[in-house]
Design a protein around this motif. Sequence first.
Motif, PDB file in Angstrom:
ATOM      1  N   GLU A 523       0.808  -1.213   0.000  1.00 45.54           N
ATOM      2  CA  GLU A 523       0.000   0.000   0.000  1.00 45.54           C
ATOM      3  C   GLU A 523       0.845   1.269   0.000  1.00 45.54           C
ATOM      4  N   HIS A 524       2.021   1.190   0.611  1.00 47.61           N
ATOM      5  CA  HIS A 524       2.894   2.358   0.761  1.00 47.61           C
ATOM      6  C   HIS A 524       4.324   1.943   0.447  1.00 47.61           C
ATOM      7  N   PRO A 525       4.687   1.874  -0.832  1.00 47.83           N
ATOM      8  CA  PRO A 525       5.996   1.325  -1.236  1.00 47.83           C
ATOM      9  C   PRO A 525       7.196   2.014  -0.589  1.00 47.83           C
ATOM     10  N   GLY A 526       7.071   3.255  -0.196  1.00 46.80           N
ATOM     11  CA  GLY A 526       8.213   3.971   0.365  1.00 46.80           C
ATOM     12  C   GLY A 526       8.345   3.879   1.870  1.00 46.80           C
ATOM     13  N   ILE A 527       7.549   3.020   2.526  1.00 46.58           N
ATOM     14  CA  ILE A 527       7.564   2.975   3.988  1.00 46.58           C
ATOM     15  C   ILE A 527       8.926   2.506   4.503  1.00 46.58           C
TER      16      ILE A 527
END
Length: 556
Positions: A523-527
């Motif tokens: 959902e949030h590739p840069g986490i």
Amino acid sequence: MSIKAVAAAAANTASDDANVSAHDVVIMGGGLAGLTLALQLKNRFDSIDVLVLERRSHPVPHAAHKVGESSVEIGAHYFDTVLGLKPHLQGEQLRKFGFRFFFSEGRRDIDQVTEIGASRYLSVPSYQIDRGIFENYLAEEAARCGVRFVDNALVKQIDLAEDARQPHRLRWTQDGESHEIHARWVIDACGRAGMLKRKLGLAEPNSHECNAVWFRIGDRITIDHWSDNTEWRERCEPQARWLSTNHLVGAGYWVWLIPLASGSHSIGIVADPRIHPLDRFDTFDKAMDWFKTWQPALYDELDGKRHLLQDFAFFKNFSYGCKQVFSGKRWALTGEAGLFLDPFYSPGSDFIAMGNTYITDLIAHDRAGHSVEARAQLYDQIYHSFYESTLALYQDQYALFGDPEVLPIKVIWDYTYYWGVLSQIFFQDRLTDLALLGSLKEELQHCQKLNVAVQHFLRAWSGLTTKRNPAVMLDQAALPWFADLNRSLKDDLDDNAFRDRMRASAGQLRRLAAEILVRASTEHPGIEATELRMLLKEKMAMVPVHSTQGTMLFAA
């Protein structure tokens, strides 16, 4: 024999021999921690001489007595099985319908928000405990077992012996009369007064700063009636939600609703002061105004019941540590006299259970003529390790409590960690088996590190979500592995099977952590997940992370 008769007998005994009496164990404090320890000691040693000195007058009032009514599995198992109090708990208290969470901030339509909870009772029971009823029963039970219980007793002086051959000396008063006693062991169970803690300079702050207020209303709060929606009412066992410890959650706080067998209901607000300062709700009228804004459905329920208010209290910075709780010099602290975490998952009775078990074992070794210096030091280290790993569940996590996307995942993780590690150790009676726990040191340390990494990751994840709050119930009982983990606490394991169980629990935690990582990263590739990825890589090099996706969590 009644409590008053026991008190009189103890006072008469204390008057003999130049007003000095000698006891194997003196417990300062006759609340939950002190009385359960007294019973555990008498269960272990029929001939042991235990004196309990309680400051309050008995019997204590029902309902409006003490906070800390909700128990979870370790504490419940300690009460009903280790101490053998199941008939009382099943007959005089309420069986708890687990934890339940509603993302109801600013809402009256509770049937239109995300709910976390089980649709049915899981295998291992826990209880909602009216502390007044329970502590009165414990005092009577202790007296029946031969414990000397003295109420209206005020300890004035403690002189701890340095020499193992010498007794500790205490002075206490009752109704203006002074008594001196000698004790082989002195146990501080006097709650936040912390007499030994103050005397020995053991107080230690932690970095978890939260405040709480609470009160009791002399009526039942039946959350099941907050909606007429038939589908919502039938999601779980009929008319049973009110028996849960219900959490009404929002960013930076949670509100508890706990039913009591006496017919009253306990209500509390627990909040991070950086988001919800204490002075916004530190009186009943302020709390009602606060509810009107943040939890209006509860405000509506309580507004017509203001006249039924039974008490109101608050704690500022309620969480604290303690430098040492067990000593080879024959003293110990138990319950809130030692340390306190956070009420979110109701761990208070768990730490009483573990602390009392360690104290009982130390006294057993001392009675057998063995030195307890090294054992007390190891127990203190292990107990503090449990404290630190549990503190990670709460510390800096209150901001995500209002996140309907992340908090459900956190609850699943936290309970997998609790049932899979700490509960297994206690239920399998391995808490004092130092050799066996030592053989699992690497696995236990890995689980602790993984828990800390997951807590950090959950916090980062919540910072990126949109806080979607659909009208769904996330049913924990519908996760077969989760229900099986709870049921597994009833297993009877030998040493080899216990080692296998703990290693399997570590593997289960790794798989769950990997799935959490995959879901959030999708959902949030840069986490940011460096710490978590490194820990998983160390132990799961041969297991593709994506292979766990969709197997353990609620459907996205």
